[in-house]
Design a protein around this motif. Structure first.
Motif, PDB file in Angstrom:
ATOM      1  N   ASN A  74       0.842  -1.189   0.000  1.00  0.00           N
ATOM      2  CA  ASN A  74       0.000   0.000   0.000  1.00  0.00           C
ATOM      3  C   ASN A  74       0.878   1.240   0.000  1.00  0.00           C
ATOM      4  O   ASN A  74       1.435   1.625   1.024  1.00  0.00           O
ATOM      5  N   LEU A  75       0.993   1.886  -1.139  1.00  0.00           N
ATOM      6  CA  LEU A  75       1.847   3.051  -1.297  1.00  0.00           C
ATOM      7  C   LEU A  75       1.386   4.217  -0.430  1.00  0.00           C
ATOM      8  O   LEU A  75       2.200   5.008   0.040  1.00  0.00           O
ATOM      9  N   ASN A  76       0.076   4.317  -0.178  1.00  0.00           N
ATOM     10  CA  ASN A  76      -0.432   5.419   0.646  1.00  0.00           C
ATOM     11  C   ASN A  76       0.153   5.385   2.052  1.00  0.00           C
ATOM     12  O   ASN A  76       0.548   6.413   2.593  1.00  0.00           O
ATOM     13  N   HIS A  77       0.194   4.208   2.665  1.00  0.00           N
ATOM     14  CA  HIS A  77       0.749   4.104   4.011  1.00  0.00           C
ATOM     15  C   HIS A  77       2.233   4.456   4.014  1.00  0.00           C
ATOM     16  O   HIS A  77       2.712   5.172   4.894  1.00  0.00           O
ATOM     17  N   ILE A  78       2.946   3.968   3.046  1.00  0.00           N
ATOM     18  CA  ILE A  78       4.391   4.182   2.983  1.00  0.00           C
ATOM     19  C   ILE A  78       4.715   5.659   2.786  1.00  0.00           C
ATOM     20  O   ILE A  78       5.601   6.205   3.444  1.00  0.00           O
ATOM     21  N   THR A  79       4.002   6.321   1.881  1.00  0.00           N
ATOM     22  CA  THR A  79       4.297   7.731   1.619  1.00  0.00           C
ATOM     23  C   THR A  79       3.966   8.603   2.828  1.00  0.00           C
ATOM     24  O   THR A  79       4.565   9.660   2.999  1.00  0.00           O
ATOM     25  N   GLU A  80       3.040   8.179   3.669  1.00  0.00           N
ATOM     26  CA  GLU A  80       2.711   8.951   4.872  1.00  0.00           C
ATOM     27  C   GLU A  80       3.766   8.798   5.962  1.00  0.00           C
ATOM     28  O   GLU A  80       3.874   9.664   6.830  1.00  0.00           O
ATOM     29  N   LEU A  81       4.517   7.706   5.952  1.00  0.00           N
ATOM     30  CA  LEU A  81       5.417   7.402   7.066  1.00  0.00           C
ATOM     31  C   LEU A  81       6.907   7.500   6.763  1.00  0.00           C
ATOM     32  O   LEU A  81       7.691   7.832   7.640  1.00  0.00           O
ATOM     33  N   CYS A  82       7.299   7.176   5.567  1.00  0.00           N
ATOM     34  CA  CYS A  82       8.713   6.905   5.294  1.00  0.00           C
ATOM     35  C   CYS A  82       9.426   8.074   4.624  1.00  0.00           C
ATOM     36  O   CYS A  82       8.865   8.742   3.762  1.00  0.00           O
ATOM     37  N   ALA A  83      10.684   8.270   5.013  1.00  0.00           N
ATOM     38  CA  ALA A  83      11.513   9.295   4.390  1.00  0.00           C
ATOM     39  C   ALA A  83      12.084   8.802   3.064  1.00  0.00           C
ATOM     40  O   ALA A  83      12.355   9.597   2.170  1.00  0.00           O
ATOM     41  N   ARG A  84      12.285   7.496   2.965  1.00  0.00           N
ATOM     42  CA  ARG A  84      12.791   6.880   1.736  1.00  0.00           C
ATOM     43  C   ARG A  84      11.864   5.750   1.332  1.00  0.00           C
ATOM     44  O   ARG A  84      11.290   5.068   2.188  1.00  0.00           O
ATOM     45  N   ILE A  85      11.784   5.537   0.039  1.00  0.00           N
ATOM     46  CA  ILE A  85      10.995   4.437  -0.503  1.00  0.00           C
ATOM     47  C   ILE A  85      11.908   3.622  -1.404  1.00  0.00           C
ATOM     48  O   ILE A  85      12.540   4.162  -2.320  1.00  0.00           O
ATOM     49  N   VAL A  86      11.981   2.332  -1.120  1.00  0.00           N
ATOM     50  CA  VAL A  86      12.775   1.431  -1.947  1.00  0.00           C
ATOM     51  C   VAL A  86      11.802   0.447  -2.584  1.00  0.00           C
ATOM     52  O   VAL A  86      11.043  -0.224  -1.884  1.00  0.00           O
ATOM     53  N   LEU A  87      11.818   0.387  -3.877  1.00  0.00           N
ATOM     54  CA  LEU A  87      10.966  -0.531  -4.619  1.00  0.00           C
ATOM     55  C   LEU A  87      11.784  -1.762  -4.964  1.00  0.00           C
ATOM     56  O   LEU A  87      12.821  -1.660  -5.623  1.00  0.00           O
ATOM     57  N   LEU A  88      11.328  -2.906  -4.473  1.00  0.00           N
ATOM     58  CA  LEU A  88      12.010  -4.176  -4.713  1.00  0.00           C
ATOM     59  C   LEU A  88      11.161  -5.057  -5.607  1.00  0.00           C
ATOM     60  O   LEU A  88       9.930  -5.059  -5.507  1.00  0.00           O
ATOM     61  N   GLU A  89      11.812  -5.829  -6.434  1.00  0.00           N
ATOM     62  CA  GLU A  89      11.122  -6.843  -7.218  1.00  0.00           C
ATOM     63  C   GLU A  89      12.013  -8.074  -7.269  1.00  0.00           C
ATOM     64  O   GLU A  89      13.154  -8.005  -7.730  1.00  0.00           O
TER      65      GLU A  89
END
Length: 121
Positions: A74-89
């Motif tokens: 859920n990108l919404n939760h992550i963008t509200e909390l995190c200073a960095r976002i790492v996308l893994l696949e």
């Protein structure tokens, strides 16, 4: 967590899925960790519990300088909390971005492209 766990006189195994999840999160937080790894922490939580958890995590970071690694679909939760976002696949880092509007646009563009490629097949 809205008083839904304390004084219930139930074993953890007899709690609802959401309350079991809350119990696990509380167990992880109770020691005031320096590093916290949470896998899908918002799953099975009702909206008010999600809001409470976000505030608890913000406070933990602000007061204890806790480093948190949160995995979520859920990108919404992550963008509200995190200073960095790492996308893994499949264990590979596809993007490592500072959380800002540009990062969200890049991630959304990536998933829109992936959706288009899948639909063309």
């Amino acid at each position: 967590m809205n008083g839904e766990i304390l004084d219930q006189k139930k074993y953890i195994r007899n709690l609802s899925t959401g309350n079991k999840h809350k119990t696990g999160i509380i167990g992880a937080l109770i020691s005031g960790p320096e590093v916290l790894v949470l896998d899908e922490p918002f799953n099975f939580l009702d909206p008010s519990s999600q809001i409470n958890l976000k505030q608890i995590l913000r406070n933990l970071n602000a007061e204890n300088n806790c480093t948190m690694i949160i995995s979520s679909h859920n990108l919404n939760h992550i963008t509200e909390l995190c200073a960095r976002i790492v996308l893994l696949e499949k264990g590979r880092i596809l993007m490592d971005l500072k959380n800002d509007n540009e990062a969200v646009q890049k991630i959304e563009a990536y998933f829109n492209l992936q959706s288009t490629v899948k639909n063309e097949k």
